[in-house]
Motif scaffolding. Structure first.
Motif, PDB file in Angstrom:
ATOM      1  N   THR A  42      83.368  25.028  49.213  1.00 14.06           N
ATOM      2  CA  THR A  42      82.681  25.529  48.018  1.00 14.06           C
ATOM      3  C   THR A  42      83.083  26.935  47.593  1.00 14.06           C
ATOM      4  O   THR A  42      82.624  27.406  46.551  1.00 14.06           O
ATOM      5  CB  THR A  42      81.159  25.522  48.239  1.00 14.06           C
ATOM      6  OG1 THR A  42      80.824  26.442  49.287  1.00 14.06           O
ATOM      7  CG2 THR A  42      80.665  24.122  48.587  1.00 14.06           C
ATOM      8  N   GLY A  43      83.903  27.591  48.380  1.00  8.63           N
ATOM      9  CA  GLY A  43      84.310  28.955  48.060  1.00  8.63           C
ATOM     10  C   GLY A  43      83.494  29.976  48.833  1.00  8.63           C
ATOM     11  O   GLY A  43      82.377  29.713  49.261  1.00  8.63           O
ATOM     12  N   THR A  97      79.525  27.048  36.725  1.00 10.42           N
ATOM     13  CA  THR A  97      80.949  26.700  36.732  1.00 10.42           C
ATOM     14  C   THR A  97      81.577  27.149  35.422  1.00 10.42           C
ATOM     15  O   THR A  97      82.656  27.751  35.407  1.00 10.42           O
ATOM     16  CB  THR A  97      81.157  25.184  36.932  1.00 10.42           C
ATOM     17  OG1 THR A  97      80.646  24.813  38.205  1.00 10.42           O
ATOM     18  CG2 THR A  97      82.626  24.825  36.874  1.00 10.42           C
ATOM     19  N   GLY A 100      82.354  30.704  35.293  1.00 10.85           N
ATOM     20  CA  GLY A 100      83.355  31.137  36.257  1.00 10.85           C
ATOM     21  C   GLY A 100      82.777  31.791  37.501  1.00 10.85           C
ATOM     22  O   GLY A 100      83.499  32.421  38.268  1.00 10.85           O
ATOM     23  N   PRO A 103      83.082  27.799  41.795  1.00 14.11           N
ATOM     24  CA  PRO A 103      84.303  27.015  41.558  1.00 14.11           C
ATOM     25  C   PRO A 103      84.014  25.625  40.982  1.00 14.11           C
ATOM     26  O   PRO A 103      82.914  25.085  41.134  1.00 14.11           O
ATOM     27  CB  PRO A 103      84.943  26.926  42.942  1.00 14.11           C
ATOM     28  CG  PRO A 103      83.862  27.173  43.911  1.00 14.11           C
ATOM     29  CD  PRO A 103      82.839  28.037  43.222  1.00 14.11           C
ATOM     30  N   PRO A 104      85.019  25.043  40.338  1.00  9.80           N
ATOM     31  CA  PRO A 104      84.862  23.719  39.713  1.00  9.80           C
ATOM     32  C   PRO A 104      84.468  22.595  40.663  1.00  9.80           C
ATOM     33  O   PRO A 104      83.980  21.558  40.205  1.00  9.80           O
ATOM     34  CB  PRO A 104      86.241  23.453  39.103  1.00  9.80           C
ATOM     35  CG  PRO A 104      86.827  24.803  38.890  1.00  9.80           C
ATOM     36  CD  PRO A 104      86.304  25.655  40.017  1.00  9.80           C
ATOM     37  N   TYR A 106      81.942  22.342  42.244  1.00 10.44           N
ATOM     38  CA  TYR A 106      80.516  22.105  42.023  1.00 10.44           C
ATOM     39  C   TYR A 106      80.270  21.070  40.928  1.00 10.44           C
ATOM     40  O   TYR A 106      79.183  20.492  40.857  1.00 10.44           O
ATOM     41  CB  TYR A 106      79.792  23.416  41.692  1.00 10.44           C
ATOM     42  CG  TYR A 106      79.475  24.226  42.930  1.00 10.44           C
ATOM     43  CD1 TYR A 106      78.270  24.055  43.608  1.00 10.44           C
ATOM     44  CD2 TYR A 106      80.369  25.157  43.431  1.00 10.44           C
ATOM     45  CE1 TYR A 106      77.976  24.783  44.744  1.00 10.44           C
ATOM     46  CE2 TYR A 106      80.089  25.899  44.563  1.00 10.44           C
ATOM     47  CZ  TYR A 106      78.885  25.702  45.220  1.00 10.44           C
ATOM     48  OH  TYR A 106      78.602  26.431  46.355  1.00 10.44           O
TER      49      TYR A 106
END
Length: 131
Positions: A42-43, A97, A100, A103-104, A106
């Motif tokens: 997930t970052g 998302t 920004g 991250p995408p 999600y």
């Protein structure tokens, strides 16, 4: 021990509550048990305590849904908890998302949450939620 309701057979709403509940318990405890793997998917996060707090709340909601489904007691309140939680999480996924901030990846969760919302709406329309 969980007591199972004897007054009716398990129905689709019960199974939906168990499935969503299990999904929420698993995803909720994940960052609590292993933040490194959670962040790998997930970052990186800056506030681990907040991620773990949200995870704990999601896990508690999931446990509540699971128990209600297993006991065949999916009431309108449980359906509201389930659909409302899915809607809130989907909104966060999409909004942040797009900004920004997250991250995408999600957006995959947003798709799952949208499916849950649709499933609860269908269960309600078919009268599968006990009063």
């Amino acid at each position: 021990m969980i007591a199972y309701s004897q007054h009716r057979d398990a129905g689709p709403a019960d199974a939906l509550a168990v499935a969503q509940g299990a999904f929420y318990v698993a995803t909720g405890v994940w960052p609590i048990l292993h933040m490194r793997s959670f962040e790998a998917v997930t970052g990186e996060k800056t506030d681990d305590w907040l991620v773990k707090t949200v995870g704990a709340l999601i896990a508690v909601a999931g446990a509540t849904m699971t128990v209600a489904g297993l006991r065949r007691r999916v009431t309108p309140e449980i359906a509201m908890l389930a659909a409302g939680s899915a809607a809130a999480l989907a909104a966060v996924d999409v909004i942040y998302t797009q900004k920004g901030i997250i991250p995408p990846v999600y957006l995959l969760d947003a798709v799952a949450e949208a499916g849950l919302i649709g499933a609860w709406a269908a269960a309600a329309a078919r009268g599968e939620i006990e009063d």
